[in-house]
Design a protein around this motif. Structure first.
Motif, PDB file in Angstrom:
ATOM      1  N   PHE A  31       0.168  -9.410   0.479  1.00 46.82           N
ATOM      2  CA  PHE A  31       0.950  -8.173   0.497  1.00 46.82           C
ATOM      3  C   PHE A  31       0.416  -7.199  -0.542  1.00 46.82           C
ATOM      4  O   PHE A  31      -0.029  -7.591  -1.620  1.00 46.82           O
ATOM      5  CB  PHE A  31       2.419  -8.459   0.188  1.00 46.82           C
ATOM      6  N   ASP A  32       0.527  -5.904  -0.215  1.00 42.80           N
ATOM      7  CA  ASP A  32       0.078  -4.878  -1.141  1.00 42.80           C
ATOM      8  C   ASP A  32       1.196  -4.523  -2.135  1.00 42.80           C
ATOM      9  O   ASP A  32       2.253  -5.161  -2.156  1.00 42.80           O
ATOM     10  CB  ASP A  32      -0.443  -3.654  -0.382  1.00 42.80           C
ATOM     11  N   ASP A  33       0.941  -3.486  -2.922  1.00 46.58           N
ATOM     12  CA  ASP A  33       1.881  -3.138  -3.985  1.00 46.58           C
ATOM     13  C   ASP A  33       3.097  -2.341  -3.514  1.00 46.58           C
ATOM     14  O   ASP A  33       3.847  -1.818  -4.333  1.00 46.58           O
ATOM     15  CB  ASP A  33       1.154  -2.413  -5.120  1.00 46.58           C
ATOM     16  N   THR A  34       3.330  -2.269  -2.205  1.00 42.91           N
ATOM     17  CA  THR A  34       4.547  -1.607  -1.708  1.00 42.91           C
ATOM     18  C   THR A  34       5.728  -2.573  -1.612  1.00 42.91           C
ATOM     19  O   THR A  34       6.868  -2.129  -1.454  1.00 42.91           O
ATOM     20  CB  THR A  34       4.320  -0.960  -0.328  1.00 42.91           C
ATOM     21  N   PHE A  35       5.448  -3.878  -1.704  1.00 45.37           N
ATOM     22  CA  PHE A  35       6.527  -4.854  -1.500  1.00 45.37           C
ATOM     23  C   PHE A  35       7.485  -4.943  -2.683  1.00 45.37           C
ATOM     24  O   PHE A  35       8.702  -4.919  -2.503  1.00 45.37           O
ATOM     25  CB  PHE A  35       5.948  -6.227  -1.159  1.00 45.37           C
TER      26      PHE A  35
END
Length: 160
Positions: A31-35
């Protein structure tokens, strides 16, 4: 490590919980840093406006250290939603996830809900197996691109 204990979630837990979600999902799923900000928003909403009689969150501690979380929140008068179910990898495989799920479902029953729902991803094999073993049924799924990766979202339901 000491036997894990449940305690109520407090606002002081929010930063830790958002960080652990972000870190663990980045490591395990890419997962990217938007989670993590999504989790932080869910927690901010819970802190600002939850009904303690019908909604609760718990932090699981072992040896004085937070190792997991689980939340029960209101969807409507008859339906609760299970949210933010997290267990540190070192604590998995010990039956603690089962205890956490039973605890949350028991609260939902006592709070008067007739059913529960949750949202997850197909890649969470152990969690999905736990839900199925406890009578939850897969209600819907769809491929999505979220948090920088291709996933299959799933909705699960259970009558209480």
């Amino acid at each position: 490590m000491a036997d894990p204990a449940f305690r109520p979630f407090t606002p002081a837990d929010a930063a830790w919980l958002a960080e652990r979600h972000g870190t663990l999902y980045a490591q395990a799923e890419g997962f990217d840093d938007t989670f993590a900000p999504l989790v932080a928003g869910i927690l901010a909403d819970f802190i600002a406006d939850h009904d303690p009689a019908r909604e609760a969150g718990w932090i699981v501690e072992a040896g004085g250290k937070a190792v997991g979380s689980i939340f029960c929140v209101r969807l409507d008068d008859h339906t609760a939603k299970l949210r933010l179910f997290l267990l540190e990898p070192v604590m998995r495989g010990r039956g603690l996830g089962q205890r956490m799920l039973a605890h949350c479902m028991g609260f939902a029953r006592k709070a008067g809900y007739a059913r529960m729902e949750l949202w997850t991803h197909e890649s969470h094999k152990a969690a999905c197996a736990l839900y199925a073993a406890n009578g939850w049924r897969l209600a819907a799924w769809k491929p999505v691109h979220s948090f920088g990766v291709d996933l299959v979202e799933q909705s699960w339901k259970i009558d209480l």
